[in-house]
Design an enzyme around this catalytic site. Structure first.
Site, PDB file in Angstrom:
ATOM      1  N   TYR A  71     -28.614  41.921  14.204  1.00 55.42           N
ATOM      2  CA  TYR A  71     -29.306  40.971  12.676  1.00 55.42           C
ATOM      3  C   TYR A  71     -28.111  41.148  11.900  1.00 55.42           C
ATOM      4  CZ  TYR A  71     -34.284  43.270  13.694  1.00 55.42           C
ATOM      5  OH  TYR A  71     -34.971  43.422  14.588  1.00 55.42           O
ATOM      6  N   CYS A  73     -40.604  45.168  17.553  1.00 54.66           N
ATOM      7  CA  CYS A  73     -39.506  45.762  16.380  1.00 54.66           C
ATOM      8  C   CYS A  73     -39.256  47.263  17.404  1.00 54.66           C
ATOM      9  CB  CYS A  73     -40.872  46.368  15.754  1.00 54.66           C
ATOM     10  SG  CYS A  73     -39.447  47.609  14.342  1.00 54.66           S
TER      11      CYS A  73
HETATM   12  N1  LIG Z   1     -34.765  51.648   8.926  1.00 61.87           N
HETATM   13  C1  LIG Z   1     -36.093  50.957  10.060  1.00 61.87           C
HETATM   14  C2  LIG Z   1     -36.029  49.561   9.869  1.00 61.87           C
HETATM   15  C3  LIG Z   1     -37.672  49.216   9.920  1.00 61.87           C
HETATM   16  C4  LIG Z   1     -37.671  47.641  10.107  1.00 61.87           C
HETATM   17  O1  LIG Z   1     -36.471  46.933  10.107  1.00 61.87           O
HETATM   18  N2  LIG Z   1     -38.524  47.576  10.522  1.00 61.87           N
HETATM   19  C5  LIG Z   1     -38.735  45.665  10.385  1.00 61.87           C
HETATM   20  C6  LIG Z   1     -39.465  44.836  12.271  1.00 61.87           C
HETATM   21  S1  LIG Z   1     -38.553  45.136  13.493  1.00 61.87           S
HETATM   22  C7  LIG Z   1     -40.235  45.550   9.958  1.00 61.87           C
HETATM   23  O2  LIG Z   1     -40.902  45.868   9.834  1.00 61.87           O
HETATM   24  N3  LIG Z   1     -39.600  44.320   9.095  1.00 61.87           N
HETATM   25  C8  LIG Z   1     -40.479  44.124   7.850  1.00 61.87           C
HETATM   26  C9  LIG Z   1     -40.062  42.600   7.024  1.00 61.87           C
HETATM   27  O3  LIG Z   1     -38.641  42.628   6.932  1.00 61.87           O
HETATM   28  O4  LIG Z   1     -40.750  42.392   5.983  1.00 61.87           O
HETATM   29  C10 LIG Z   1     -36.468  51.895  10.770  1.00 61.87           C
HETATM   30  O5  LIG Z   1     -35.435  52.615  11.897  1.00 61.87           O
HETATM   31  O6  LIG Z   1     -37.469  52.589  11.612  1.00 61.87           O
END
Ligand SMILES: N[C@@H](CCC(=O)N[C@@H](CS)C(=O)NCC(=O)O)C(=O)O
Length: 381
Positions: A248, A105
């Site tokens: 994204y 990530c």
């Molecule tokens: N705004 C958050 C975004 C974090 C995020 O989107 N992480 C993704 C991984 S790249 C995630 O864990 N997604 C889980 C999902 O979509 O179920 C940050 O910058 O900390």
């Protein structure tokens, strides 16, 4: 919705189970489309609620595409701050906090980069989940971040020794049984209060920059110095919009128009970076700042993943001489290379988004050597 962390055992479990089942049905509807509404068994009130709240209720990035076909990221919900002030609810203390990441990530990797750059390895513990999303519960269809059963299962990933849970979802549910958002990494966890402090990387890196300075090895490294703050904020804004989140928006677009819009903006922003980096070593001048860390995490994934998986194929990063050398330069900065696990990165993206890559095939390339020499030392510090 911003959640205050609260001990899970104070909440009513039955209400929680009902809410989760209900929100899962709403999510399935979102994926299935309106023609299946009649079969779902959800009341009219529930359907109206679903349409009004569909973005807020997203439980995975795969559910964050709106009716227009554009990807809309849901804001993070846990936003408490750790402070050097010893009387604050979350005081900076060595050994108290744990950072849950996925090496895959980019947002979590920003935090890991800070941990290494600031020399906080012995102050804040960290661990990574497995790269590929798996089923998080037997009772519904949610896929997300899971821990391996042993550290032998997936090199780089470790079982959860702190709470003994099997998924990141379980951590969120433990911290807040009424939670109904995405189960994202990074998660900054308080071992003492057993709760999520913060799950927003842009907050976490700011805390790491200043609040642990009594314990950090590299106290003098300030990645958000006062005199550069307006410039860093400005760069962060267009880099986030066009590049970090832009890739994204390209990849998760479900219609041509939002993709066209995102990809145009992406390459305008990359061209702008190339131009800036032809005149100075880093994106805000000749010193490394927060803006570089935030840009780097996307650049390092670009040619290996985003070009293919997210259809960002107008131009490769290695076709931009300054951007490519800049990526190598930052990769070779103290501790940064240890935050990049390309195996996890590729396994995650190509394996976790079946709507984009149904067979989960991982492409062979491009195996770039980021430790090769670069030409950035030509700029005076
Ligand atoms: N705004 C958050 C975004 C974090 C995020 O989107 N992480 C993704 C991984 S790249 C995630 O864990 N997604 C889980 C999902 O979509 O179920 C940050 O910058 O900390």
């Amino acid at each position: 919705m911003i959640l205050s962390p609260s001990p899970s055992f104070l909440h009513c479990h039955r209400t929680f189970v009902f809410q989760r089942t209900f929100s899962f049905r709403k999510s399935s509807l979102f994926l299935c489309g309106s023609s299946n509404l009649a079969l779902s068994g959800v009341s009219l009130g529930g359907i109206i609620y679903f349409f009004e709240h569909s973005v807020h209720m997203a439980r995975s990035a795969l559910e964050e595409t709106s009716e227009s076909g554009a990807f809309n990221r849901t804001p993070s919900t846990f936003r408490s701050l750790i402070s050097r002030d010893k009387t604050s609810p979350f005081p900076a203390e060595s050994g108290r906090y744990h950072l849950y990441v996925s090496y895959a990530c980019p947002w979590a990797s920003r935090c890991l980069a800070y941990l290494k750059l600031k020399g906080l390895d012995n102050v804040i513990s960290y661990s990574s989940v497995k790269p590929k999303w798996e089923r998080t519960k037997e009772t519904d269809e949610h896929y997300g971040w899971v821990f391996p059963a042993s550290s032998m299962e997936e090199p780089g990933a470790e079982p959860d020794k702190l709470n003994g849970v099997t998924s990141i979802r379980a951590l969120y549910e433990f911290a807040s049984p009424n939670y109904s958002g995405k189960y994202t990494v990074p998660v900054l966890w308080d071992k003492k209060l057993k709760t999520v402090v913060n799950n927003e990387s842009s907050d976490i890196i700011r805390m790491m920059n200043t609040e642990f300075n009594d314990m950090a090895e590299n106290v003098d490294l300030d990645l958000y110095p006062t005199h550069l703050q307006p410039l860093i904020d400005e760069v962060n804004e267009w880099v986030y919009d066009g590049i970090n989140n832009g890739v994204y928006r390209c990849g998760f677009a479900k219609k041509q128009e939002p993709y066209d819009e995102a990809v145009t903006k992406l390459y305008e922003a990359l061209d702008k970076c190339e131009e800036i980096l032809s005149k100075q070593r880093y994106i805000c001048g000749n010193v490394l700042t927060e803006a570089d860390v935030r840009l780097f995490v996307t650049l390092i994934r670009f040619d290996e993943v985003y070009v293919v998986h997210f259809k960002c194929n107008k131009k490769l990063i290695r076709e931009y001489p300054n951007l490519f050398n800049y990526t190598k330069d930052i990769y070779q900065t103290n501790g940064m290379s240890s935050t990049v696990n390309m195996e996890h990165i590729k396994k995650h993206y190509y394996g976790s988004h079946p709507s984009i890559n149904p067979f989960g095939i991982v492409p062979i390339g491009s195996n770039i050597d980021f430790s090769a020499p670069h030409d950035r030392a030509r700029f005076a510090p």
